[in-house]
Design an enzyme around this catalytic site. Structure first.
Site, PDB file in Angstrom:
ATOM      1  N   SER A  22      26.377  33.134  46.118  1.00  0.00           N
ATOM      2  CA  SER A  22      25.859  32.439  44.931  1.00  0.00           C
ATOM      3  C   SER A  22      26.684  32.712  43.675  1.00  0.00           C
ATOM      4  CB  SER A  22      24.393  32.793  44.706  1.00  0.00           C
ATOM      5  OG  SER A  22      23.613  32.228  45.727  1.00  0.00           O
ATOM      6  N   LYS A  72      11.905  37.583  47.952  1.00  0.00           N
ATOM      7  CA  LYS A  72      11.368  36.248  47.638  1.00  0.00           C
ATOM      8  C   LYS A  72       9.840  36.187  47.666  1.00  0.00           C
ATOM      9  CE  LYS A  72      15.323  33.675  49.427  1.00  0.00           C
ATOM     10  NZ  LYS A  72      15.750  32.567  50.295  1.00  0.00           N
ATOM     11  N   ASP A 108      14.704  26.169  48.271  1.00  0.00           N
ATOM     12  CA  ASP A 108      15.211  26.254  49.654  1.00  0.00           C
ATOM     13  C   ASP A 108      14.764  25.059  50.497  1.00  0.00           C
ATOM     14  OD1 ASP A 108      16.585  28.680  49.406  1.00  0.00           O
ATOM     15  OD2 ASP A 108      14.797  29.869  49.854  1.00  0.00           O
ATOM     16  N   GLY A 135       9.371  33.407  59.841  1.00  0.00           N
ATOM     17  CA  GLY A 135       9.411  34.192  58.598  1.00  0.00           C
ATOM     18  C   GLY A 135       9.462  33.287  57.378  1.00  0.00           C
ATOM     19  N   ALA A 137      12.030  31.864  55.775  1.00  0.00           N
ATOM     20  CA  ALA A 137      12.883  30.675  55.886  1.00  0.00           C
ATOM     21  C   ALA A 137      12.173  29.603  56.712  1.00  0.00           C
ATOM     22  CB  ALA A 137      14.221  31.043  56.515  1.00  0.00           C
ATOM     23  N   ARG A 162       2.884  35.600  64.760  1.00  0.00           N
ATOM     24  CA  ARG A 162       3.447  34.992  63.543  1.00  0.00           C
ATOM     25  C   ARG A 162       3.674  33.495  63.746  1.00  0.00           C
ATOM     26  NH1 ARG A 162       8.435  37.943  60.943  1.00  0.00           N
ATOM     27  NH2 ARG A 162       7.607  37.156  58.984  1.00  0.00           N
TER      28      ARG A 162
HETATM   29  P1  ATR Z   1      13.443  35.268  56.504  1.00  0.00           P
HETATM   30  O1  ATR Z   1      12.650  35.405  55.240  1.00  0.00           O
HETATM   31  O2  ATR Z   1      14.918  35.197  56.288  1.00  0.00           O
HETATM   32  O3  ATR Z   1      12.940  34.177  57.384  1.00  0.00           O
HETATM   33  P2  ATR Z   1      12.001  37.276  57.995  1.00  0.00           P
HETATM   34  O4  ATR Z   1      10.735  36.865  57.315  1.00  0.00           O
HETATM   35  O5  ATR Z   1      12.293  38.718  58.158  1.00  0.00           O
HETATM   36  O6  ATR Z   1      13.265  36.662  57.255  1.00  0.00           O
HETATM   37  O7  ATR Z   1      12.035  36.544  59.425  1.00  0.00           O
HETATM   38  C1  ATR Z   1      13.052  36.765  60.350  1.00  0.00           C
HETATM   39  C2  ATR Z   1      12.794  35.884  61.579  1.00  0.00           C
HETATM   40  O8  ATR Z   1      13.826  36.160  62.535  1.00  0.00           O
HETATM   41  C3  ATR Z   1      11.491  36.191  62.277  1.00  0.00           C
HETATM   42  O9  ATR Z   1      11.002  35.002  62.851  1.00  0.00           O
HETATM   43  C4  ATR Z   1      11.915  37.188  63.350  1.00  0.00           C
HETATM   44  O10 ATR Z   1      11.056  37.264  64.481  1.00  0.00           O
HETATM   45  P3  ATR Z   1       9.753  38.237  64.461  1.00  0.00           P
HETATM   46  O11 ATR Z   1       8.712  37.505  63.687  1.00  0.00           O
HETATM   47  O12 ATR Z   1       9.412  38.398  65.891  1.00  0.00           O
HETATM   48  O13 ATR Z   1      10.198  39.508  63.814  1.00  0.00           O
HETATM   49  C5  ATR Z   1      13.234  36.606  63.761  1.00  0.00           C
HETATM   50  N1  ATR Z   1      14.093  37.605  64.391  1.00  0.00           N
HETATM   51  C6  ATR Z   1      14.783  38.593  63.783  1.00  0.00           C
HETATM   52  N2  ATR Z   1      15.483  39.320  64.683  1.00  0.00           N
HETATM   53  C7  ATR Z   1      15.237  38.751  65.907  1.00  0.00           C
HETATM   54  C8  ATR Z   1      15.683  39.027  67.236  1.00  0.00           C
HETATM   55  N3  ATR Z   1      16.550  40.021  67.506  1.00  0.00           N
HETATM   56  N4  ATR Z   1      15.232  38.220  68.234  1.00  0.00           N
HETATM   57  C9  ATR Z   1      14.388  37.207  67.977  1.00  0.00           C
HETATM   58  N5  ATR Z   1      13.928  36.892  66.746  1.00  0.00           N
HETATM   59  C10 ATR Z   1      14.351  37.653  65.724  1.00  0.00           C
END
Ligand code: ATR
Length: 285
Positions: A22, A72, A108, A135, A137, A162
């Site tokens: 950014s 955020k 976003d 999550g 995003a 989730r």
């Molecule tokens: P963001 O705000 O960027 O979306 P987040 O809220 O931490 O970040 O969400 C990350 C997402 O990536 C989640 O859906 C997470 O799955 P979980 O809800 O099971 O944690 C997913 N994620 C992260 N690492 C992962 C992995 N190694 N395998 C599968 N899903 C993963």
């Protein structure tokens, strides 16, 4: 550039913040617009976000802020006002100062939607989409697809609870038919294959050695596969999708468009997207 007491300051708060593109993109936009402004990355720990935002109120040459990982969601409760989008998504990525009040917005979702429509040529109305991840995003993506009239959303996530809770949020708030399934659920194979759009919102792919976040055998020719990740430019998911005859889209367009919308909220002017794109490509190269 010359920085003086009259220079307007823009900041991005995150932790970590070193990876952020950014500053390169927004400083290029400020320069192209001839605005005496400077956009600086500032690493702020979660415990300090409240104090950091409070400080902005006292800075008379403050022009606007971005908020990134992991702040955020927390920022929603720390600003004075929240835009309808930011309230729906539950996250603030842009802050504007209006008469001493901090207003939190979220660009976003609209950035995603613009990239989907302009770069991907995809019209969401009446169609189905699979969202990988549940999550922050994923919430922004689900919100914008619902706003654009998507008929059905499938949310696939490692943690099934989730996925289910985002699906029920989407169906309650927007009246969109939504289902949340765990990654290992046998039902996902048929359901994903039915979706003309698959969006990866997980962090899987950020590391070049990451496997795709879903079994690539589920991808069908003609599908649009959109990965929000922009570095690396081609994740394992996009590579597999391309090889299978899917249309592919990375996250660079969304990054650019959410930044352009933030710039417009701060300055009331449309930025030079060409200058922003050039700066992004240089920073990535
Ligand atoms: P963001 O705000 O960027 O979306 P987040 O809220 O931490 O970040 O969400 C990350 C997402 O990536 C989640 O859906 C997470 O799955 P979980 O809800 O099971 O944690 C997913 N994620 C992260 N690492 C992962 C992995 N190694 N395998 C599968 N899903 C993963």
């Amino acid at each position: 550039m010359r920085v003086t007491a009259r220079t307007t300051l823009f900041v991005i708060f995150g932790d970590p913040i070193g990876h952020s593109l950014s500053p390169a993109m927004q400083n290029a936009a400020l320069q192209a617009a001839g605005i005496d402004g400077l956009y600086v990355p500032w690493r702020v720990k979660a415990a300090g976000l409240s104090a950091a935002l409070e400080a902005l109120r006292w800075m008379e040459n403050f022009g606007g802020a971005n908020i990134t990982i992991p702040h955020k969601e927390q920022a929603v409760s720390l600003v004075d006002e929240v835009s309808p989008e930011a309230a729906s998504v539950g996250a603030v990525n842009t802050i504007v100062a209006r008469r001493g009040r901090l207003v939190g917005a979220n660009t976003d979702g609209r950035g995603f939607l613009r990239s989907l429509q302009e770069d991907g040529g995809f019209v969401p109305r009446g169609r189905q989409a699979a969202i990988l991840g549940a999550g922050g995003a994923a919430r922004a993506v689900a919100w914008s697809l619902a706003e654009a009239g998507i008929a059905e959303v499938l949310i696939v996530n490692r943690t099934v609870e989730r996925a289910e809770s985002l699906a029920s949020l989407v169906s309650q708030r927007h009246g969109v038919s939504a289902i949340g399934l765990g990654l290992g659920d046998p039902r996902i194979s048929r359901r994903v294959a039915d979706c003309p759009l698959v969006v990866n919102t997980t962090s899987v792919g950020l590391s070049p050695s990451d496997p795709p976040p879903i079994d690539p055998a589920l991808l069908r020719p003609g599908m649009l596969v959109f990965d929000l990740i922009y570095r690396p430019p081609e994740t394992a998911l996009l590579r597999e999708a391309r090889v299978r005859g899917c249309q592919v889209l990375g996250g660079l367009g969304m990054l650019l468009y959410q930044g352009a919308l933030a710039f417009e909220l701060w300055t009331g002017r449309k930025p030079s997207e060409e200058a922003m794109r050039t700066a992004l490509n240089q920073a990535l190269a």
